[in-house]
Enzyme design. Structure first.
Site, mmCIF file in Angstrom:
data_model
loop_
_atom_site.group_PDB
_atom_site.id
_atom_site.type_symbol
_atom_site.label_atom_id
_atom_site.label_comp_id
_atom_site.label_asym_id
_atom_site.label_seq_id
_atom_site.Cartn_x
_atom_site.Cartn_y
_atom_site.Cartn_z
ATOM 1 N N HIS A 16 -19.283 9.579 -2.786
ATOM 2 C CA HIS A 16 -19.747 8.692 -3.864
ATOM 3 C C HIS A 16 -19.307 9.249 -5.222
ATOM 4 C CE1 HIS A 16 -23.283 7.691 -0.981
ATOM 5 N NE2 HIS A 16 -22.516 6.616 -1.039
ATOM 6 N N LYS A 40 -35.544 -0.992 4.170
ATOM 7 C CA LYS A 40 -35.075 0.292 4.716
ATOM 8 C C LYS A 40 -36.110 1.371 4.460
ATOM 9 C CE LYS A 40 -30.011 0.099 4.635
ATOM 10 N NZ LYS A 40 -28.810 0.692 4.015
ATOM 11 N N ARG A 89 -13.509 3.548 2.728
ATOM 12 C CA ARG A 89 -13.153 4.791 3.417
ATOM 13 C C ARG A 89 -12.160 4.508 4.533
ATOM 14 N NH1 ARG A 89 -19.287 6.082 4.628
ATOM 15 N NH2 ARG A 89 -19.011 3.891 5.094
ATOM 16 N N SER A 127 -23.717 8.971 3.875
ATOM 17 C CA SER A 127 -25.066 9.536 3.685
ATOM 18 C C SER A 127 -25.752 9.735 5.036
ATOM 19 C CB SER A 127 -25.922 8.605 2.818
ATOM 20 O OG SER A 127 -25.339 8.432 1.565
#
Ligand code: PNS
Length: 189
Positions: A16, A40, A89, A127
């Protein structure tokens, strides 16, 4: 030109930060916007995540860190942003990211999504991966800023005390706790 970099950042990773730093060179101003997502269960609270990002980006004068809920595009409109910034990514990111970009474009034609290819060394990093490694006591200090690694280890030390004893940030061997019977010389009573 103002860009919003939205995300969960639970927690912020070096991947990030790579996108944030490069975004700050491309845009006049960048706002990292942490989503307050009631669906979440995060490891860190939103204020914790904001603090972690702020601490990691003190050198960037054109960066702001904020939080939002609801639609990213509504937040971007409210902040009068021209662009949404996202990192790509691997190929598997692309499908989801393209869908989000197209959806956001239908909601506001004025706001463009700009993708930056994540630097090679962070192309595997997420993460979730960091949290999984830390949960099982692996080293994460090459994946997140040091202060974030400490935060993660502290979190897991509360919930998974065993993992905290094997982390790379605690290289000093913990004193061996031996049973009293083992300390006695053999053959003597
Ligand atoms: O870091 P993440 O979890 O990959 O970020 C995803 C995020 C926050 C960018 C995305 O879930 C999002 O924009 N959520 C807000 C709700 C929204 O705007 N949904 C429509 C976008 S398709």
């Amino acid at each position: 030109m103002l860009a919003i970099y939205p995300g969960s950042f639970d927690p912020v990773t070096l991947g990030h930060l790579d996108i944030i730093e490069r975004g700050c060179k491309l845009f006049d101003q960048v706002i990292v916007a942490v989503l307050r997502n009631p669906n979440k269960t995060p490891l860190f609270t939103v204020p914790d995540r904001i603090e972690q990002i702020r601490r990691s980006t003190q050198h960037l004068s054109n960066l702001e860190v904020d939080s939002f809920d609801g639609l990213t595009i509504d937040y971007a409109r409210m902040r009068r942003a021209s662009a949404l910034l996202r990192g790509l990514r691997v190929l598997s990111d692309f499908e989801m990211e393209l869908q989000m970009a197209h959806t956001n474009k239908t909601l506001s034609a004025q706001i463009e999504t700009v993708f930056l290819a994540t630097s090679n060394e962070y192309s595997f990093l997420s993460s979730s991966l960091v949290k999984e490694i830390a949960r099982f006591g692996g080293a994460i200090d090459h994946l997140v800023p040091n202060h974030v690694a400490v935060d993660i280890y502290q979190c897991f030390a509360k919930t998974h005390p065993a993992s905290a004893q094997t982390t790379a940030l605690a290289p000093t061997p913990l004193p061996l706790i031996t049973e009293p019977s083992q300390e006695k010389p053999l053959g003597r009573e």
